[in-house]
Design a protein around this motif. Structure first.
Motif, PDB file in Angstrom:
ATOM      1  N   VAL A 131       0.857  -1.182   0.000  1.00 54.71           N
ATOM      2  CA  VAL A 131       0.000   0.000   0.000  1.00 54.71           C
ATOM      3  C   VAL A 131       0.895   1.234   0.000  1.00 54.71           C
ATOM      4  CG1 VAL A 131      -1.862   1.236   1.161  1.00 54.71           C
ATOM      5  CG2 VAL A 131      -1.735  -1.277   1.317  1.00 54.71           C
TER       6      VAL A 131
ATOM      7  N   ALA B 195      -3.373   0.768  -3.328  1.00 54.26           N
ATOM      8  CA  ALA B 195      -3.193  -0.579  -2.785  1.00 54.26           C
ATOM      9  C   ALA B 195      -3.092  -1.589  -3.922  1.00 54.26           C
ATOM     10  CB  ALA B 195      -4.357  -0.934  -1.863  1.00 54.26           C
TER      11      ALA B 195
ATOM     12  N   GLU C 227      -7.987   1.260   5.706  1.00 58.61           N
ATOM     13  CA  GLU C 227      -7.472   2.459   5.047  1.00 58.61           C
ATOM     14  C   GLU C 227      -7.435   3.633   6.022  1.00 58.61           C
ATOM     15  OE1 GLU C 227      -9.024   5.417   1.549  1.00 58.61           O
ATOM     16  OE2 GLU C 227      -8.676   3.313   0.994  1.00 58.61           O
TER      17      GLU C 227
END
Length: 334
Positions: free
Chosen positions: A218, A227, A263
């Motif tokens: 990522v 990602a 995230e």
């Protein structure tokens, strides 16, 4: 025209050219400082007089003022002082290199402009232990971990978890006859217990081996998250450490989406370190659990950038440097 300073070296890859291209499209000027040409070819001076600080970089092609740059990208500092050893009495070499590094890094740290990376930030992120502790506090999963130079503690950890991998915390490499051999992550079983006595000379990191459904890289630039995933288990050489077969896997990474909570936690991780770039390694287990492995402050991105439309990672870096995208404020006197 705003000036963007890029700190790198002459053997760096084409990512510098792609970022430069986007910086120039943003209407900014790029100044490239190759540190392997410093100090023999590149001259760096910082002067305070008449109440003003002035910094000057002189290369074989031009002279630049650096005290009025808009931003700095500290990309790489490989091979600083190349050629110095051959030019001076060897008894002065160590001390001279100390001055060379201190002057260069002191300049980078003190630039009163936005910085995408600094030596001090890189040093802090060298601590894998702090990374893992911060990740746990953020609610990210990590493998069971033991960092030690005590052979007995390592043996107890291996016997408890049975399936354990050992890794170095740095870019550990062995040089023999001019050949570099990188030490990759390896599985350590009970048959290796007697070999652990050498830990007293060099600590290692041990982690419970996580079975892999896929591995993620990522890359985060500012608020942009890129990602990518790979099924490393399809390659025998890559099963434990994908880098062992990295060249053959370069084009097999696939863009993917992260769960929203993962995230958000990764973006918070960059907030805590106050950085706008991070290359993060994650393992996804067969049960779809996401395990944070590490964040690299200056991790490579070029092979993933090539898999995006129009090299979007390079564009994100350029936009952050040119203040055309959200960024974390890290100016010296902010």
């Amino acid at each position: 025209m705003n000036k963007i300073l890029i700190i790198t070296h002459t053997a760096d890859n084409f990512s510098i050219e792609k970022v430069t291209e986007y910086i120039e499209k943003n209407g900014c000027e790029v100044i490239r400082f190759d540190v392997d040409l410093y100090p023999i070819q590149n001259k760096l001076s910082t002067i305070f007089q008449d109440g003003e600080w002035v910094s000057i970089l002189e290369t074989k092609d031009a002279q630049y003022r650096l005290d009025d740059i808009a931003a700095i990208w500290y990309r790489r500092a490989y091979n600083i002082g190349n050629g110095v050893k051959e030019e001076m009495d060897k008894k002065f070499y160590g001390a001279a290199m100390g001055e060379i590094r201190n002057t260069l890094f002191g300049f980078i740290e003190s630039v009163d402009a936005y910085a995408l990376g600094k030596p001090g930030v890189y040093r802090r992120l060298d601590s894998k232990e702090e990374q893992l502790k911060v990740a746990v506090k953020l609610g990210l999963k990590i493998p069971e971990t033991c960092l030690t130079n005590n052979p007995e503690e390592a043996r107890k950890f291996i016997l408890k978890h049975q399936n354990v991998v050992a890794k170095m915390q740095t870019g550990f490499a062995i040089y023999e006859d001019g050949v570099e051999s990188v030490v990759f992550t390896n599985v350590v079983g009970e048959d290796k217990l007697e070999e652990l006595d050498s830990l007293v000379y060099c600590p290692m990191q041990f982690q419970k081996k996580i079975e892999k459904k896929k591995e993620l890289r990522v890359t985060i630039v500012g608020q942009d998250v890129y990602a990518f995933e790979i099924d490393s288990q399809q390659s025998e050489d890559a099963k434990v450490d994908w880098r062992k077969d990295g060249v053959n896997l370069l084009t097999k990474w696939v863009r993917t989406e992260l769960p929203a909570d993962i995230e958000a936690k990764l973006l918070e991780l960059l907030d805590i370190y106050n950085v706008d770039y991070g290359a993060i390694d994650i393992i996804v287990s067969p049960e779809d659990e996401y395990y944070f492995i590490e964040i690299n402050a200056a991790g490579e991105f070029f092979w993933l950038d090539n898999l995006t439309e129009d090299n979007f990672i390079s564009k994100s870096i350029a936009d952050v440097l040119c203040d055309k995208a959200p960024r974390r404020n890290n100016m010296v006197m902010a």
